[in-house]
Design a protein around this motif. Structure first.
Motif, PDB file in Angstrom:
ATOM      1  N   UNK A  74      -0.146  -5.209 -16.259  1.00 23.15           N
ATOM      2  CA  UNK A  74       0.155  -4.018 -16.078  1.00 23.15           C
ATOM      3  C   UNK A  74       1.354  -3.125 -16.535  1.00 23.15           C
ATOM      4  N   UNK A  75       2.245  -4.284 -17.351  1.00 26.47           N
ATOM      5  CA  UNK A  75       3.492  -3.678 -17.791  1.00 26.47           C
ATOM      6  C   UNK A  75       3.159  -2.534 -19.133  1.00 26.47           C
ATOM      7  N   UNK A  76       4.102  -1.934 -19.047  1.00 21.01           N
ATOM      8  CA  UNK A  76       3.725  -0.833 -20.356  1.00 21.01           C
ATOM      9  C   UNK A  76       4.090  -1.311 -21.419  1.00 21.01           C
ATOM     10  N   UNK A  77       3.424  -0.880 -22.483  1.00 22.17           N
ATOM     11  CA  UNK A  77       3.534  -1.578 -23.808  1.00 22.17           C
ATOM     12  C   UNK A  77       4.675  -0.640 -24.768  1.00 22.17           C
ATOM     13  N   UNK A 120     -13.235   7.340  -3.824  1.00 14.81           N
ATOM     14  CA  UNK A 120     -11.697   7.306  -4.008  1.00 14.81           C
ATOM     15  C   UNK A 120     -11.093   6.042  -3.502  1.00 14.81           C
ATOM     16  N   UNK A 121     -11.513   5.535  -2.447  1.00 15.38           N
ATOM     17  CA  UNK A 121     -11.292   4.378  -1.953  1.00 15.38           C
ATOM     18  C   UNK A 121     -11.906   3.163  -2.749  1.00 15.38           C
ATOM     19  N   UNK A 122     -12.956   3.257  -3.224  1.00 14.65           N
ATOM     20  CA  UNK A 122     -13.560   2.343  -4.024  1.00 14.65           C
ATOM     21  C   UNK A 122     -13.000   1.917  -5.339  1.00 14.65           C
ATOM     22  N   UNK A 123     -12.791   3.120  -5.929  1.00 15.51           N
ATOM     23  CA  UNK A 123     -12.677   3.161  -7.485  1.00 15.51           C
ATOM     24  C   UNK A 123     -11.014   3.259  -7.663  1.00 15.51           C
ATOM     25  N   UNK A 146      -9.057  -1.342  -5.718  1.00 15.83           N
ATOM     26  CA  UNK A 146      -8.505  -2.108  -7.088  1.00 15.83           C
ATOM     27  C   UNK A 146      -6.903  -2.254  -7.030  1.00 15.83           C
ATOM     28  N   UNK A 147      -6.197  -1.021  -6.577  1.00 19.04           N
ATOM     29  CA  UNK A 147      -4.724  -1.206  -6.638  1.00 19.04           C
ATOM     30  C   UNK A 147      -4.135  -1.994  -5.617  1.00 19.04           C
ATOM     31  N   UNK A 174       0.779  -1.299  -0.035  1.00 18.87           N
ATOM     32  CA  UNK A 174       0.093   0.043  -0.127  1.00 18.87           C
ATOM     33  C   UNK A 174       1.097   1.076  -0.069  1.00 18.87           C
ATOM     34  N   UNK A 175       1.962   1.352   0.567  1.00 13.72           N
ATOM     35  CA  UNK A 175       2.909   2.385   0.803  1.00 13.72           C
ATOM     36  C   UNK A 175       3.455   2.764  -0.628  1.00 13.72           C
ATOM     37  N   UNK A 176       3.392   1.799  -1.568  1.00 10.96           N
ATOM     38  CA  UNK A 176       3.892   1.917  -3.099  1.00 10.96           C
ATOM     39  C   UNK A 176       2.817   2.489  -3.874  1.00 10.96           C
TER      40      UNK A 176
END
Length: 288
Positions: A285-288, A196-199, A203-204, A175-177
């Motif tokens: 999640x990796x960038x394309x 903000x918490x739910x959306x 998820x993160x 969570x700290x990251x």
């Protein structure tokens, strides 16, 4: 070369004991009623393993300990999430200057062995312990309650208490990251704290929650001393208690090894699912 010590350690203290359990499980019982391990896979006997598997299913001899394990672990995990997630989130995002102090306080349980912390609970929950004294003193109880007399909810609370620090710390690190700019962006777009918490935050933190749950789920499933200390009743026995009884000696050590092997296979499957889900999330999640 640098990895040699780690590989040797892994082989000696992980692979060899694991193979020993398999050999005992797939072995035989001698005429003197002693287990005989079978080290050669070509001569493995799966009869004991299949019998134990049948007895662990509903209606079998060992179904009660399996049911207890599933219920207790699930309830303890739910408690860890309900208590641990708010604590981890507060320390990671809201604690401010108290963050370092709170992290130090979280590590204090690691300074004392798990067994000693469970023994402290016995002093609190004994018939003449402080909890009963307090409840009787304020009038909530007329007589001392037998907390340690075979109650499943006490085992659940003790499991959650014992493994809660192991749940919070990895969750806290994850969570700290989470980038604070994402939270600020959500607020700038008009979201209140709840949305903000739910959306955004929830998820993160989904995979961190799975990670923290996996960390405590694996040892919980094999735990036996918590139930022994906090209950001691056969009605609250878990799989670990049954394995301990069978493995202590006598002609049923191969039965205990078979049960331990089935538990290992189940936990390996759960861990494999976690690793697969984690790698899939990382690829997404990796960038394309």
């Amino acid at each position: 070369m640098l990895g040699s010590p780690g590989i040797i350690w892994f082989v000696l203290w992980v692979l060899v004991p694991a193979y020993t359990i398999v050999a005992v499980s797939m072995g035989y019982v001698s005429d003197s009623m002693l287990p005989v391990p079978e080290w050669n896979p070509l001569y493995w006997n799966v009869e004991t393993l299949t019998t134990v598997f049948r007895e662990m299913r509903p209606g079998g001899t060992f179904s009660r300990v399996v049911t207890n394990t599933v219920i207790y672990v699930a309830c303890a995990m739910a408690l860890c999430v309900l208590v641990g997630y708010p604590v981890a989130y507060y320390i990671a995002k809201q604690a401010g200057r108290w963050k370092a102090l709170l992290i130090v306080l979280l590590t204090i349980p690691f300074w004392t062995s798990y067994l000693m912390r469970m023994l402290a609970w016995i002093g609190l929950l004994a018939t003449d312990g402080y909890v009963n004294r307090l409840l009787v003193g304020v009038g909530l109880l007329d007589n001392p309650y037998g907390w340690l007399e075979g109650h499943g909810f006490v085992v659940v609370i003790a499991l959650a208490y014992g493994y809660l620090p192991y749940f919070i710390l990895p969750l806290l690190a994850s969570l700290d990251r989470i980038d604070d700019r994402l939270i600020d962006a959500a607020k700038d777009l008009g979201m209140n704290r709840l949305w903000t918490f739910l959306r955004v935050i929830l998820p993160l933190s989904a995979m961190p929650l799975v990670t923290a749950s996996t960390v405590v789920l694996l040892p919980m499933c094999g735990d036996y001393y918590t139930t022994t200390l906090m209950s001691g009743s056969p009605s609250t026995a878990m799989i670990g208690n049954q394995i301990q009884i069978l493995a202590q000696g006598g002609p049923q050590q191969n039965v205990g090894a078979s049960m331990a092997l089935l538990l290992q296979i189940t936990l390996i499957l759960l861990l494999s699912f976690y690793l697969y889900a984690s790698s899939k999330t990382n690829r997404t999640a990796a960038p394309v």
